[in-house]
Design an enzyme around this catalytic site. Structure first.
Site, mmCIF file in Angstrom:
data_model
loop_
_atom_site.group_PDB
_atom_site.id
_atom_site.type_symbol
_atom_site.label_atom_id
_atom_site.label_comp_id
_atom_site.label_asym_id
_atom_site.label_seq_id
_atom_site.Cartn_x
_atom_site.Cartn_y
_atom_site.Cartn_z
ATOM 1 N NE ARG A 167 -3.862 -2.256 0.514
ATOM 2 C CZ ARG A 167 -3.689 -3.514 0.118
ATOM 3 N NH1 ARG A 167 -2.640 -3.870 -0.617
ATOM 4 N NH2 ARG A 167 -4.590 -4.431 0.424
ATOM 5 C CB SER A 241 -8.679 0.109 5.003
ATOM 6 O OG SER A 241 -9.211 -1.054 4.424
ATOM 7 C CD GLU A 337 -5.184 2.289 2.913
ATOM 8 O OE1 GLU A 337 -4.808 1.179 3.304
ATOM 9 O OE2 GLU A 337 -6.126 2.446 2.109
HETATM 10 P P1 FAD Z 1 -8.138 10.179 -4.700
HETATM 11 O O1 FAD Z 1 -8.716 9.815 -3.382
HETATM 12 O O2 FAD Z 1 -8.807 11.248 -5.475
HETATM 13 O O3 FAD Z 1 -6.600 10.559 -4.499
HETATM 14 C C1 FAD Z 1 -5.755 9.716 -3.745
HETATM 15 C C2 FAD Z 1 -4.322 10.257 -3.817
HETATM 16 O O4 FAD Z 1 -3.844 10.164 -5.159
HETATM 17 C C3 FAD Z 1 -4.232 11.739 -3.459
HETATM 18 O O5 FAD Z 1 -2.988 11.943 -2.848
HETATM 19 C C4 FAD Z 1 -4.270 12.434 -4.811
HETATM 20 O O6 FAD Z 1 -3.680 13.707 -4.808
HETATM 21 C C5 FAD Z 1 -3.476 11.453 -5.662
HETATM 22 N N1 FAD Z 1 -3.820 11.459 -7.075
HETATM 23 C C6 FAD Z 1 -5.028 11.202 -7.641
HETATM 24 N N2 FAD Z 1 -4.933 11.218 -8.978
HETATM 25 C C7 FAD Z 1 -3.641 11.510 -9.276
HETATM 26 C C8 FAD Z 1 -2.904 11.681 -10.494
HETATM 27 N N3 FAD Z 1 -3.469 11.540 -11.687
HETATM 28 N N4 FAD Z 1 -1.582 11.985 -10.407
HETATM 29 C C9 FAD Z 1 -0.975 12.126 -9.204
HETATM 30 N N5 FAD Z 1 -1.620 11.980 -8.026
HETATM 31 C C10 FAD Z 1 -2.928 11.661 -8.059
HETATM 32 N N6 FAD Z 1 -7.750 0.907 -1.687
HETATM 33 C C11 FAD Z 1 -7.092 -0.258 -1.871
HETATM 34 O O7 FAD Z 1 -5.863 -0.261 -2.042
HETATM 35 N N7 FAD Z 1 -7.741 -1.450 -1.873
HETATM 36 C C12 FAD Z 1 -9.079 -1.537 -1.688
HETATM 37 O O8 FAD Z 1 -9.639 -2.621 -1.708
HETATM 38 C C13 FAD Z 1 -9.808 -0.332 -1.477
HETATM 39 N N8 FAD Z 1 -11.143 -0.363 -1.256
HETATM 40 C C14 FAD Z 1 -11.815 0.792 -1.017
HETATM 41 C C15 FAD Z 1 -13.197 0.722 -0.746
HETATM 42 C C16 FAD Z 1 -13.915 1.866 -0.498
HETATM 43 C C17 FAD Z 1 -15.410 1.783 -0.222
HETATM 44 C C18 FAD Z 1 -13.260 3.123 -0.506
HETATM 45 C C19 FAD Z 1 -14.044 4.383 -0.252
HETATM 46 C C20 FAD Z 1 -11.892 3.205 -0.754
HETATM 47 C C21 FAD Z 1 -11.156 2.035 -1.004
HETATM 48 N N9 FAD Z 1 -9.773 2.058 -1.253
HETATM 49 C C22 FAD Z 1 -9.093 0.890 -1.489
HETATM 50 C C23 FAD Z 1 -9.038 3.327 -1.279
HETATM 51 C C24 FAD Z 1 -9.106 4.067 -2.644
HETATM 52 O O9 FAD Z 1 -10.252 3.689 -3.371
HETATM 53 C C25 FAD Z 1 -7.880 3.822 -3.521
HETATM 54 O O10 FAD Z 1 -6.718 4.268 -2.872
HETATM 55 C C26 FAD Z 1 -7.998 4.514 -4.894
HETATM 56 O O11 FAD Z 1 -6.893 4.198 -5.712
HETATM 57 C C27 FAD Z 1 -8.073 6.031 -4.784
HETATM 58 O O12 FAD Z 1 -8.431 6.530 -6.057
HETATM 59 P P2 FAD Z 1 -9.071 7.950 -6.254
HETATM 60 O O13 FAD Z 1 -9.139 8.214 -7.700
HETATM 61 O O14 FAD Z 1 -10.343 8.053 -5.504
HETATM 62 O O15 FAD Z 1 -7.961 8.874 -5.597
HETATM 63 P P1 NAP Z 2 -10.729 -9.395 5.433
HETATM 64 O O1 NAP Z 2 -10.975 -10.351 4.319
HETATM 65 O O2 NAP Z 2 -11.722 -9.311 6.544
HETATM 66 O O3 NAP Z 2 -9.279 -9.679 6.041
HETATM 67 C C1 NAP Z 2 -8.752 -8.814 7.046
HETATM 68 C C2 NAP Z 2 -7.300 -8.500 6.731
HETATM 69 O O4 NAP Z 2 -6.612 -9.718 6.707
HETATM 70 C C3 NAP Z 2 -7.118 -7.859 5.376
HETATM 71 O O5 NAP Z 2 -6.735 -6.525 5.557
HETATM 72 C C4 NAP Z 2 -6.083 -8.683 4.637
HETATM 73 O O6 NAP Z 2 -4.866 -8.010 4.340
HETATM 74 C C5 NAP Z 2 -5.723 -9.770 5.624
HETATM 75 N N1 NAP Z 2 -5.846 -11.077 4.925
HETATM 76 C C6 NAP Z 2 -6.932 -11.855 4.855
HETATM 77 N N2 NAP Z 2 -6.650 -12.992 4.187
HETATM 78 C C7 NAP Z 2 -5.361 -12.897 3.821
HETATM 79 C C8 NAP Z 2 -4.479 -13.757 3.115
HETATM 80 N N3 NAP Z 2 -4.878 -14.951 2.649
HETATM 81 N N4 NAP Z 2 -3.214 -13.347 2.905
HETATM 82 C C9 NAP Z 2 -2.803 -12.163 3.361
HETATM 83 N N5 NAP Z 2 -3.596 -11.299 4.036
HETATM 84 C C10 NAP Z 2 -4.850 -11.671 4.282
HETATM 85 O O7 NAP Z 2 -10.507 -7.923 4.837
HETATM 86 P P2 NAP Z 2 -11.527 -6.851 4.317
HETATM 87 O O8 NAP Z 2 -11.408 -5.644 5.142
HETATM 88 O O9 NAP Z 2 -12.887 -7.456 4.071
HETATM 89 O O10 NAP Z 2 -10.877 -6.505 2.900
HETATM 90 C C11 NAP Z 2 -10.812 -7.474 1.882
HETATM 91 C C12 NAP Z 2 -9.747 -7.082 0.892
HETATM 92 O O11 NAP Z 2 -10.090 -5.824 0.299
HETATM 93 C C13 NAP Z 2 -8.376 -6.895 1.513
HETATM 94 O O12 NAP Z 2 -7.414 -7.315 0.602
HETATM 95 C C14 NAP Z 2 -8.288 -5.407 1.740
HETATM 96 O O13 NAP Z 2 -6.963 -4.913 1.639
HETATM 97 C C15 NAP Z 2 -9.125 -4.851 0.596
HETATM 98 N N6 NAP Z 2 -9.777 -3.593 1.001
HETATM 99 C C16 NAP Z 2 -9.005 -2.498 1.127
HETATM 100 C C17 NAP Z 2 -9.566 -1.275 1.467
HETATM 101 C C18 NAP Z 2 -8.726 -0.031 1.527
HETATM 102 O O14 NAP Z 2 -9.285 1.045 1.604
HETATM 103 N N7 NAP Z 2 -7.420 -0.130 1.506
HETATM 104 C C19 NAP Z 2 -10.925 -1.195 1.718
HETATM 105 C C20 NAP Z 2 -11.679 -2.353 1.618
HETATM 106 C C21 NAP Z 2 -11.109 -3.561 1.246
HETATM 107 P P3 NAP Z 2 -4.684 -7.108 3.014
HETATM 108 O O15 NAP Z 2 -5.437 -5.847 3.314
HETATM 109 O O16 NAP Z 2 -3.211 -6.922 2.974
HETATM 110 O O17 NAP Z 2 -5.225 -7.863 1.846
#
Ligand code: FAD
Ligand code: NAP
Length: 343
Positions: A167, A241, A337
């Site tokens: 991340r 998250s 995050e």
């Molecule tokens: P923004 O929120 O608009 O921006 C994020 C950052 O990127 C800011 O610093 C912004 O300035 C920068 N940025 C945006 N566009 C550019 C560009 N073109 N050039 C340079 N900088 C830029 N993240 C995960 O990793 N895994 C998940 O499973 C996940 N699930 C999510 C679920 C939900 C319901 C929500 C609300 C969020 C989740 N996220 C997750 C977080 C988020 O969706 C991701 O990080 C996504 O990539 C952000 O994209 P955005 O376009 O909304 O970026």
């Molecule tokens: P989950 O399945 O309830 O699991 C909880 C945590 O355990 C996760 O964060 C995941 O790490 C870790 N995990 C579970 N199984 C794993 C495996 N086999 N190997 C390594 N790590 C494992 O998690 P959840 O919250 O519902 O999310 C599901 C997935 O969506 C995750 O991958 C999570 O990262 C992603 N997610 C991310 C965001 C965001 O905003 N970043 C939001 C929603 C969902 P990892 O997070 O490293 O995978």
């Protein structure tokens, strides 16, 4: 040279998934590289602060954003290279991430489907090396092009140059704010192999009697699980998250395990262990807690929510209380995050 059409005092209420009430001093949408360069040069000349805004799903914004908010609306997917079992595609930064995955599946290009339904734009995806359900962006990343705000040049970054980590990337660290990502290339497979490394996905498929799943089955399963587990930002404001999963050293992990035998953790790089931040927060008693108009989601303690009239101050104050209680109980520091803007 074209006219830069700013919208002044523009509401971003619908442009951040936390649903905070936010106003931008100047907001502009750009879909041409020449306009981007012109904008960057004006921003530099006027010394305005600049925020690149994608889908606003990983940002915690304050009520007023001074300077310029830039939203890239360049869209499109181009096939760049094709061989027997792989394609390289180039995607414009303003393209919607989830739509890209749907389009790839329609073409028979596989590898991104475990990351279905992550909100936001392609240009933001490399910033924190997005990941979900066992796949990270870096696994399918080929290269990207970004405009250097200091020189106006379009610079190419290959995978090594991005320094992707869990991340994280260079664009979230030392290069934060310096580059505007314009397009991203992905290397995808034309072999329909499903990634079943994440137990929640393989278990769900098995429950449904799908023993030889396709990438499309994985896509549908990930979408179904996410719709059940995560709040829809259109209904309940959130930024996914809220805290990173902490990575701790092996000896620290052993200490915690002795004290908390049900501790949820996963393998990480050698000598380290990844702790499930959601479990720590849940154990500290926060799940479902509401404080005014902000709170901790009742079904997933890692997600902080806005019930309607919440704001950044209230959310960060709740986050600080959660961080302190997890530190007191486990001795583990939680890091936020999403990006706070302005800091
Ligand atoms: P923004 O929120 O608009 O921006 C994020 C950052 O990127 C800011 O610093 C912004 O300035 C920068 N940025 C945006 N566009 C550019 C560009 N073109 N050039 C340079 N900088 C830029 N993240 C995960 O990793 N895994 C998940 O499973 C996940 N699930 C999510 C679920 C939900 C319901 C929500 C609300 C969020 C989740 N996220 C997750 C977080 C988020 O969706 C991701 O990080 C996504 O990539 C952000 O994209 P955005 O376009 O909304 O970026
Ligand atoms: P989950 O399945 O309830 O699991 C909880 C945590 O355990 C996760 O964060 C995941 O790490 C870790 N995990 C579970 N199984 C794993 C495996 N086999 N190997 C390594 N790590 C494992 O998690 P959840 O919250 O519902 O999310 C599901 C997935 O969506 C995750 O991958 C999570 O990262 C992603 N997610 C991310 C965001 C965001 O905003 N970043 C939001 C929603 C969902 P990892 O997070 O490293 O995978």
């Amino acid at each position: 040279m074209s006219q830069l059409n700013y919208i002044y005092d523009c509401s971003l209420d619908a442009a951040n998934t936390l649903g905070f009430s936010v106003t931008a001093e100047r907001y502009i949408e750009v879909d041409r590289l020449s306009d981007l360069r012109q904008l960057l040069s004006e921003v530099d000349r006027q010394q305005w602060p600049l925020l690149a805004l994608g889908g606003g799903s990983n940002l915690i914004l304050s009520r007023h954003i001074s300077g310029v908010v830039l939203h890239l609306v360049n869209r499109g997917v181009n096939l760049v290279e094709q061989n027997e079992d792989q394609v390289v595609i180039e995607v414009q930064a303003g393209h919607n991430w989830h739509r890209l995955i749907e389009e790839c599946l329609d073409h028979g290009w596989y590898g991104l489907e475990n990351m279905a339904l992550i909100p936001g734009c392609v240009g933001a995806a490399p910033i924190q090396n997005i990941g979900a359900y066992g796949v990270e962006l870096k696994d399918r990343f080929f290269s990207l092009q970004a405009v250097d705000r200091q020189t106006g040049e379009l610079v190419k970054f290959d995978r090594d140059a991005c320094q992707f980590a869990y991340r994280n990337s260079r664009f979230k660290g030392e290069l934060s704010g310096r580059y505007i990502i314009w397009s991203v290339r992905f290397a995808l497979s034309t072999q329909a192999e499903a990634n079943l490394s994440y137990k929640a996905v393989s278990d769900r498929l098995a429950q449904h009697g799908v023993y030889r799943p396709t990438p499309k089955d994985v896509f549908n399963t990930v979408c179904a699980i996410r719709r059940e587990k995560l709040p829809d930002p259109d209904v309940l404001g959130n930024a996914g998250s809220f805290f990173e999963n902490p990575i701790v050293e092996e000896n620290e992990y052993q200490r915690l395990l002795t004290q908390f035998p049900t501790l949820v953790s996963f393998a990480s790089q050698p000598g380290f262990r990844k702790l499930a931040a959601g479990w720590l927060i849940d154990q500290a008693g926060w799940k479902g807690h509401r404080q005014g108009d902000v709170g901790v989601y009742e079904h997933q303690a890692l997600v902080l929510v806005n019930f309607g009239a919440g704001n950044r101050t209230a959310l960060l104050s709740l986050a600080a209380e959660i961080q302190q209680s997890v530190l007191d109980m486990f001795g583990v520091e939680l890091q936020i995050e999403p990006r706070c803007y302005p800091i």
